[in-house]
Design a protein around this motif. Structure first.
Motif, mmCIF file in Angstrom:
data_model
loop_
_atom_site.group_PDB
_atom_site.id
_atom_site.type_symbol
_atom_site.label_atom_id
_atom_site.label_comp_id
_atom_site.label_asym_id
_atom_site.label_seq_id
_atom_site.Cartn_x
_atom_site.Cartn_y
_atom_site.Cartn_z
ATOM 1 N N THR A 114 32.885 50.260 63.545
ATOM 2 C CA THR A 114 33.755 51.009 62.636
ATOM 3 C C THR A 114 32.897 51.834 61.698
ATOM 4 O O THR A 114 31.883 51.351 61.181
ATOM 5 C CB THR A 114 34.638 50.055 61.816
ATOM 6 N N VAL A 115 33.304 53.063 61.440
ATOM 7 C CA VAL A 115 32.506 53.987 60.633
ATOM 8 C C VAL A 115 32.363 53.503 59.194
ATOM 9 O O VAL A 115 33.352 53.102 58.561
ATOM 10 C CB VAL A 115 33.124 55.394 60.645
ATOM 11 N N VAL A 116 31.140 53.542 58.667
ATOM 12 C CA VAL A 116 30.874 53.354 57.243
ATOM 13 C C VAL A 116 30.810 54.715 56.569
ATOM 14 O O VAL A 116 31.465 54.964 55.566
ATOM 15 C CB VAL A 116 29.561 52.576 57.019
ATOM 16 N N PHE A 117 30.010 55.634 57.125
ATOM 17 C CA PHE A 117 30.045 57.039 56.718
ATOM 18 C C PHE A 117 29.717 57.910 57.921
ATOM 19 O O PHE A 117 29.018 57.480 58.844
ATOM 20 C CB PHE A 117 29.105 57.336 55.552
ATOM 21 N N ASP A 118 30.249 59.118 57.904
ATOM 22 C CA ASP A 118 30.080 60.050 59.014
ATOM 23 C C ASP A 118 30.221 61.455 58.435
ATOM 24 O O ASP A 118 31.322 61.962 58.267
ATOM 25 C CB ASP A 118 31.147 59.774 60.082
ATOM 26 N N THR A 119 29.104 62.093 58.119
ATOM 27 C CA THR A 119 29.127 63.319 57.323
ATOM 28 C C THR A 119 29.729 64.511 58.050
ATOM 29 O O THR A 119 30.134 65.480 57.420
ATOM 30 C CB THR A 119 27.709 63.702 56.865
ATOM 31 N N ASN A 120 29.774 64.465 59.373
ATOM 32 C CA ASN A 120 30.287 65.627 60.110
ATOM 33 C C ASN A 120 31.388 65.262 61.100
ATOM 34 O O ASN A 120 31.688 66.033 62.006
ATOM 35 C CB ASN A 120 29.135 66.327 60.856
#
Length: 218
Positions: A114-120
């Motif tokens: 599961t995503v924690v952060f994904d800038t794009n």
């Protein structure tokens, strides 16, 4: 044309002085004939001085006004001038396990993340898909407390094993993998888990994760 006085000629032994220059250069006035035909950049004031035409300097006077790499000095490219999706502001992501992943015997299996952060917005369905071509620094870790034989983390590129990590055996172990991987636009990477016996990759933000970022664009 109201600028040059051609009646005076310097000789080889003349010393150039301001008085003598005054004999060559008429300081009083320019005339319209001093400006080349078709030049829309310059104009003559009523006092005979030159000025920029009211139309200003146009792209035609500048010639090729396109911005290309060769025209940009390295010292003038600052961090603030780097746009999105290039080095410095390129894609970066981190994902963690929030549900366990069951893996079969000797099978490379994508880990549930599961995503924690994904800038794009490039991470989905347990995989990171590149929208910017370049070299990515990638790392991941898997954990199982069940004690599988030969626990092994790997990074798969387009479903094919690309980089293998450490292999561990014991009652409770982690396997870590990292690499620098070139990705073209559309290439994707996944964190895979492998073991010599069926086991479960367990949930923990610190123990099972996958992260990466662009370090150099193509």
């Amino acid at each position: 044309m109201g600028v040059l006085d051609t009646t005076y000629t310097f000789t080889a032994t003349d010393v150039v002085t301001s008085a003598k220059l005054n004999n060559v250069i008429d300081q009083t006035t320019f005339t319209s004939s001093a400006i080349a035909t078709g030049n829309n950049t310059l104009a003559v004031t009523t006092s005979g001085q030159l000025k920029v035409n009211s139309s200003g300097i146009t792209a035609n006077e500048l010639g090729d006004n396109s911005v290309i790499t060769a025209k940009i000095l390295d010292a003038n490219v600052t961090q603030a001038k780097i746009g999105a999706n290039v080095v410095g502001k390129g894609p970066a992501f981190r994902a963690k396990a929030t549900i366990d992943t069951s893996i079969g015997v000797q099978t490379h299996t994508p880990v549930n993340l599961t995503v924690v952060f994904d800038t794009n917005s490039n991470f989905a369905s347990n995989k990171f898909t590149a929208t910017v071509a370049g070299y990515y620094s990638v790392s991941g870790q898997i954990f199982s407390g069940i004690g599988p034989t030969g626990l092994l983390a790997s990074i798969a590129k387009n479903t094919i094993q690309h980089s293998f990590g450490t292999q561990t055996n014991g009652a409770s172990f982690r396997s870590v993998v990292s690499d620098v991987i070139y990705l073209s636009v559309g290439d994707f990477i996944e964190l895979h888990a492998y073991a010599g016996a069926a086991t479960t990759i367990q949930t923990s933000i610190a123990d099972t994760y996958f992260s990466g970022c662009l370090i150099r664009s193509a």
